[in-house]
Design a protein around this motif. Structure first.
Motif, mmCIF file in Angstrom:
data_model
loop_
_atom_site.group_PDB
_atom_site.id
_atom_site.type_symbol
_atom_site.label_atom_id
_atom_site.label_comp_id
_atom_site.label_asym_id
_atom_site.label_seq_id
_atom_site.Cartn_x
_atom_site.Cartn_y
_atom_site.Cartn_z
ATOM 1 N N LEU A 275 0.600 -0.839 0.111
ATOM 2 C CA LEU A 275 0.075 -0.138 -0.206
ATOM 3 C C LEU A 275 1.329 1.344 0.200
ATOM 4 C CD1 LEU A 275 -2.989 -0.875 2.371
ATOM 5 C CD2 LEU A 275 -2.825 -1.449 -0.112
ATOM 6 N N GLY B 155 2.305 1.773 -3.663
ATOM 7 C CA GLY B 155 1.182 2.105 -4.396
ATOM 8 C C GLY B 155 1.141 3.635 -4.066
ATOM 9 N N HIS C 238 -0.441 2.813 -10.726
ATOM 10 C CA HIS C 238 -1.690 2.430 -9.246
ATOM 11 C C HIS C 238 -2.253 1.506 -8.944
ATOM 12 C CE1 HIS C 238 -2.978 4.590 -5.515
ATOM 13 N NE2 HIS C 238 -3.999 4.739 -5.833
ATOM 14 N N GLN D 82 -1.907 -1.641 -5.923
ATOM 15 C CA GLN D 82 -3.288 -1.579 -4.291
ATOM 16 C C GLN D 82 -4.318 -2.491 -4.848
ATOM 17 O OE1 GLN D 82 -1.367 0.365 -2.670
ATOM 18 N NE2 GLN D 82 -2.538 2.482 -2.452
ATOM 19 N N TYR E 119 -10.235 -0.414 4.154
ATOM 20 C CA TYR E 119 -9.300 -1.043 2.839
ATOM 21 C C TYR E 119 -10.241 -0.594 1.665
ATOM 22 C CZ TYR E 119 -6.867 -3.532 -0.478
ATOM 23 O OH TYR E 119 -6.291 -3.712 -1.909
ATOM 24 N N GLY F 175 -6.182 7.424 2.251
ATOM 25 C CA GLY F 175 -5.499 6.369 1.939
ATOM 26 C C GLY F 175 -4.419 6.302 3.075
#
Length: 224
Positions: A30, A33, A51, A55, A97, A133
């Motif tokens: 994560l 990303g 990305h 992710q 998430y 995020g």
């Protein structure tokens, strides 16, 4: 007797698998990303592809498997459901998430008309997605620490994890923070390039097709 090594029980092996995969997913993939988006979006239009692959396509299976192993470990150990901080935060972060994936897809495919024309301010949801995020990664940092500091000793009855894990945890947080905030220096370049690209795209969309309004060759021939 001090040198006696007690073999790992089945549920303890699942806990270790859970820990390894969740650390890789939440603290490795994560952040990777996020850094890809932060740095490459000002240099390559392919940044979004990279990305979402990291992710979702890569991190997703790793995280889902890690969470599943943790749940299975709880079942094997018969230690109850979400009855402590680590378990409650684990489920919460996993749900966040999944929500973040949905938010990211929505933002990418549905853009305000004014924003698409290169006008107006950057939409609120874009900022929300970025901050959300980062919060998930921060929550995951906290969650990992509760795992090796509290949950492992409490669930297994074994001694605490070596202090090396704690040192690595602090160093990793500092390195990630430095890497990300250094990338914020590219924000002004990013905003300028995005605005130029949107205006160019909007201008091209408004231009008539080359043959519009022009009589066809076949019609001219018949007239003559």
């Amino acid at each position: 007797m001090s040198g006696l090594v007690i073999p790992l029980l089945p549920f303890e092996k699942y806990i270790i698998g859970h820990a390894v995969l969740c650390v890789i997913g939440f603290l490795g993939l994560l952040p990777l990303g996020a850094l890809l988006a932060r740095y490459t979006r000002t240099y390559s239009p392919a940044w979004f592809t990279a990305h979402w692959i990291v992710q979702f396509a890569i991190a997703g299976p790793v995280i889902i498997t890690g969470v599943a192993l943790g749940i299975h470990a709880v079942v094997l150990a018969q230690s109850g459901g979400t009855n402590d901080v680590h378990k409650k935060w684990g489920i919460t972060i996993f749900v966040l998430y999944l929500a973040q994936l949905a938010v990211g897809a929505t933002i990418h495919y549905y853009k305000p008309r004014a924003w698409a024309k290169g006008e107006g301010r950057r939409p609120f949801q874009n900022y929300f997605h970025a901050v959300f995020g980062l919060l998930i990664i921060a929550f995951a940092m906290f969650q990992v620490r509760t795992g090796f500091r509290s949950e492992w000793p409490a669930q297994t009855g074994r001694g605490p994890i070596s202090n090396g894990a704690n040192v690595f945890w602090y160093v990793w947080i500092i390195l990630l923070a430095i890497a990300y905030f250094a990338g914020l220096a590219l924000l002004f370049r990013q905003f300028r390039l995005e605005q130029e690209a949107r205006k160019n795209n909007w201008t091209e969309m408004k231009q008539p097709i080359a043959h519009e309004g022009q009589p066809s060759t076949a019609t001219d021939a018949k007239t003559n």
